[in-house]
Motif scaffolding. Structure first.
Motif, mmCIF file in Angstrom:
data_model
loop_
_atom_site.group_PDB
_atom_site.id
_atom_site.type_symbol
_atom_site.label_atom_id
_atom_site.label_comp_id
_atom_site.label_asym_id
_atom_site.label_seq_id
_atom_site.Cartn_x
_atom_site.Cartn_y
_atom_site.Cartn_z
ATOM 1 N N ALA A 16 0.812 -1.218 0.000
ATOM 2 C CA ALA A 16 0.000 0.000 0.000
ATOM 3 C C ALA A 16 0.849 1.273 0.000
ATOM 4 O O ALA A 16 0.308 2.386 -0.002
ATOM 5 N N GLY A 17 2.173 1.109 0.016
ATOM 6 C CA GLY A 17 3.058 2.258 -0.064
ATOM 7 C C GLY A 17 3.517 2.838 1.255
ATOM 8 O O GLY A 17 4.170 3.885 1.283
ATOM 9 N N ALA A 18 3.227 2.165 2.367
ATOM 10 C CA ALA A 18 3.672 2.647 3.679
ATOM 11 C C ALA A 18 5.113 2.204 3.937
ATOM 12 O O ALA A 18 5.482 1.064 3.635
ATOM 13 N N GLU A 19 5.899 3.092 4.514
ATOM 14 C CA GLU A 19 7.284 2.731 4.827
ATOM 15 C C GLU A 19 7.361 2.062 6.197
ATOM 16 O O GLU A 19 6.856 2.591 7.187
ATOM 17 N N LEU A 20 7.999 0.905 6.238
ATOM 18 C CA LEU A 20 8.324 0.266 7.508
ATOM 19 C C LEU A 20 9.830 0.065 7.557
ATOM 20 O O LEU A 20 10.510 0.103 6.532
ATOM 21 N N ALA A 21 10.348 -0.135 8.763
ATOM 22 C CA ALA A 21 11.776 -0.349 8.934
ATOM 23 C C ALA A 21 12.012 -1.660 9.672
ATOM 24 O O ALA A 21 11.196 -2.074 10.501
ATOM 25 N N VAL A 22 13.117 -2.295 9.355
ATOM 26 C CA VAL A 22 13.531 -3.531 10.019
ATOM 27 C C VAL A 22 14.953 -3.318 10.537
ATOM 28 O O VAL A 22 15.863 -3.030 9.756
ATOM 29 N N LEU A 23 15.117 -3.447 11.851
ATOM 30 C CA LEU A 23 16.425 -3.294 12.490
ATOM 31 C C LEU A 23 16.863 -4.661 12.992
ATOM 32 O O LEU A 23 16.187 -5.265 13.828
ATOM 33 N N THR A 24 17.977 -5.158 12.463
ATOM 34 C CA THR A 24 18.435 -6.513 12.738
ATOM 35 C C THR A 24 19.749 -6.501 13.512
ATOM 36 O O THR A 24 20.686 -5.788 13.138
ATOM 37 N N LEU A 25 19.799 -7.291 14.581
ATOM 38 C CA LEU A 25 21.065 -7.539 15.266
ATOM 39 C C LEU A 25 21.823 -8.577 14.457
ATOM 40 O O LEU A 25 21.299 -9.655 14.175
ATOM 41 N N ALA A 26 23.049 -8.263 14.084
ATOM 42 C CA ALA A 26 23.832 -9.155 13.224
ATOM 43 C C ALA A 26 25.287 -9.142 13.676
ATOM 44 O O ALA A 26 26.175 -8.658 12.977
ATOM 45 N N ASN A 27 25.505 -9.646 14.882
ATOM 46 C CA ASN A 27 26.831 -9.626 15.508
ATOM 47 C C ASN A 27 27.209 -11.050 15.913
ATOM 48 O O ASN A 27 27.188 -11.394 17.089
ATOM 49 N N PRO A 28 27.533 -11.904 14.934
ATOM 50 C CA PRO A 28 27.763 -13.323 15.234
ATOM 51 C C PRO A 28 28.990 -13.521 16.119
ATOM 52 O O PRO A 28 29.870 -12.655 16.169
ATOM 53 N N PRO A 29 29.023 -14.681 16.832
ATOM 54 C CA PRO A 29 28.051 -15.772 16.746
ATOM 55 C C PRO A 29 26.873 -15.633 17.724
ATOM 56 O O PRO A 29 25.884 -16.334 17.583
ATOM 57 N N LEU A 30 26.969 -14.762 18.725
ATOM 58 C CA LEU A 30 25.961 -14.725 19.786
ATOM 59 C C LEU A 30 25.248 -13.386 19.898
ATOM 60 O O LEU A 30 24.478 -13.182 20.827
ATOM 61 N N ASN A 31 25.493 -12.487 18.945
ATOM 62 C CA ASN A 31 24.899 -11.147 19.034
ATOM 63 C C ASN A 31 25.146 -10.514 20.399
ATOM 64 O O ASN A 31 24.253 -9.892 20.997
ATOM 65 N N LEU A 32 26.375 -10.658 20.885
ATOM 66 C CA LEU A 32 26.723 -10.054 22.174
ATOM 67 C C LEU A 32 26.711 -8.538 22.055
ATOM 68 O O LEU A 32 27.157 -7.967 21.051
ATOM 69 N N PHE A 33 26.230 -7.893 23.091
ATOM 70 C CA PHE A 33 26.213 -6.443 23.139
ATOM 71 C C PHE A 33 27.579 -5.951 23.596
ATOM 72 O O PHE A 33 27.816 -5.684 24.769
ATOM 73 N N ASP A 34 28.500 -5.838 22.638
ATOM 74 C CA ASP A 34 29.792 -5.225 22.906
ATOM 75 C C ASP A 34 29.685 -3.746 22.524
ATOM 76 O O ASP A 34 28.635 -3.271 22.094
ATOM 77 N N GLN A 35 30.776 -3.006 22.682
ATOM 78 C CA GLN A 35 30.693 -1.575 22.408
ATOM 79 C C GLN A 35 30.335 -1.264 20.966
ATOM 80 O O GLN A 35 29.505 -0.373 20.701
ATOM 81 N N PRO A 36 30.907 -1.983 19.968
ATOM 82 C CA PRO A 36 30.497 -1.702 18.586
ATOM 83 C C PRO A 36 29.007 -1.922 18.342
ATOM 84 O O PRO A 36 28.381 -1.155 17.598
ATOM 85 N N LEU A 37 28.424 -2.951 18.965
ATOM 86 C CA LEU A 37 26.983 -3.173 18.793
ATOM 87 C C LEU A 37 26.178 -2.060 19.448
ATOM 88 O O LEU A 37 25.213 -1.549 18.855
ATOM 89 N N PHE A 38 26.559 -1.673 20.654
ATOM 90 C CA PHE A 38 25.865 -0.555 21.292
ATOM 91 C C PHE A 38 25.956 0.698 20.415
ATOM 92 O O PHE A 38 24.961 1.399 20.203
ATOM 93 N N ASP A 39 27.148 0.989 19.907
ATOM 94 C CA ASP A 39 27.334 2.192 19.093
ATOM 95 C C ASP A 39 26.486 2.148 17.827
ATOM 96 O O ASP A 39 25.880 3.156 17.432
ATOM 97 N N ALA A 40 26.444 0.981 17.179
ATOM 98 C CA ALA A 40 25.660 0.846 15.957
ATOM 99 C C ALA A 40 24.171 1.014 16.248
ATOM 100 O O ALA A 40 23.441 1.662 15.484
ATOM 101 N N LEU A 41 23.719 0.440 17.353
ATOM 102 C CA LEU A 41 22.307 0.537 17.726
ATOM 103 C C LEU A 41 21.923 1.982 18.030
ATOM 104 O O LEU A 41 20.854 2.457 17.620
ATOM 105 N N VAL A 42 22.796 2.691 18.720
ATOM 106 C CA VAL A 42 22.548 4.109 19.016
ATOM 107 C C VAL A 42 22.410 4.896 17.714
ATOM 108 O O VAL A 42 21.505 5.732 17.556
ATOM 109 N N ALA A 43 23.298 4.635 16.761
ATOM 110 C CA ALA A 43 23.240 5.346 15.481
ATOM 111 C C ALA A 43 21.959 5.015 14.722
ATOM 112 O O ALA A 43 21.328 5.898 14.131
ATOM 113 N N ASP A 44 21.571 3.744 14.728
ATOM 114 C CA ASP A 44 20.345 3.339 14.033
ATOM 115 C C ASP A 44 19.119 4.009 14.644
ATOM 116 O O ASP A 44 18.233 4.496 13.920
#
Length: 264
Positions: A16-44
């Motif tokens: 129908a033309g509506a914009e949706l967003a998908v935010l994916t955690l992609a930090n293998p192997p365990l998607n641990l919340f290290d500093q780069p993941l926190f920083d990327a999430l903040v930016a997103d």
């Protein structure tokens, strides 16, 4: 972001033309919340705040949603540094995520620990597979969850359940979380269910959804009386939206369920 980044933010359009967003955690192997993941999430989240979609899906790829926080993040912090860490995460992740003027859905396909679960609790709707498990296991390092998990869990499940969940550090099944009112739905194919829900919500009256969030937010901060006090202004403003005017006209001319919405 590039494929080497620990998160991936995509924007899509519904039929129908509506914009949706998908935010994916992609930090293998365990998607641990290290500093780069926190920083990327903040930016997103900053990007989503600057240009909100009409609905957002948070998900993860890999075997688990997240194995938790990389403990190196905590190593050697002083009292003030620890307090500043939590202030920063509230200000840059939890608060702006909750403030997005659109529905936010979290899809859990597997183990969802600590920061990932606290982020899920800041979303509007949580969906999970039957095999998903949830835990706030910070007691293993002498900590308590500090990104808003205990209080948001208490809001959904009650204070007694929240104390049990946090103090034991046990893992709880998605079915138990659904019984407690924490998980909204359990689906064998959670990806398909989440995509369908986010699409439906994105196609809906976005300003009305934002008003719902604002009214419930008022209840969270000040109870029913406070929510009642803000509802006339918040809901009244919807009469100035094209979606409400069009929705009313569609209902009167074609009956219920025929309206289309633009988010304006």
């Amino acid at each position: 972001m590039s494929g080497t980044e620990p998160t991936r933010l995509e924007r899509r359009s519904t039929d129908a033309g509506a914009e949706l967003a998908v935010l994916t955690l992609a930090n293998p192997p365990l998607n641990l919340f290290d500093q780069p993941l926190f920083d990327a999430l903040v930016a997103d989240i900053a990007e989503l705040t600057a240009r909100p979609p009409r609905a957002l899906l948070l998900r993860a790829e890999g075997k688990v949603v997240s194995g938790g926080v990389d403990v190196h993040v905590f190593d050697g912090l002083t009292v003030e540094q620890g307090a500043q860490l939590w202030r920063s995460l509230f200000e840059t992740i939890i608060a702006p995520l909750e403030a997005l003027p659109c529905p936010v859905v979290f899809a859990a396909h597997g183990l969802t620990l600590t920061a990932a679960f606290e982020i899920a609790l800041a979303c509007d709707i949580i969906l999970a597979t039957p095999t998903a498990r949830f835990g706030l296991v910070e007691t293993v390092v002498g900590l308590t969850p500090s990104m808003g998990g205990p209080q948001r869990l208490a809001e959904r499940a009650g204070s007694g359940r929240a104390r049990e969940f946090v103090m034991t550090g046990d893992l709880y099944a998605a079915t138990t979380m659904a019984e407690w009112g924490v998980v909204n739905g359990v689906h064998e194919d959670v990806e398909a269910a989440a995509q369908a829900l986010v699409t439906r919500l994105a196609d809906g009256p976005t300003r009305a959804h934002a008003a719902t969030k604002e009214i419930i937010g008022a209840w969270r901060s000040g109870g029913v009386a406070h929510a009642d006090s803000v509802t006339p202004k918040v809901s009244g403003a919807l009469f100035g939206t094209a979606d409400l005017r069009g929705g009313v006209r569609s209902f009167l001319e074609q009956g219920p369920g025929k309206a289309t919405y633009t988010g304006r």
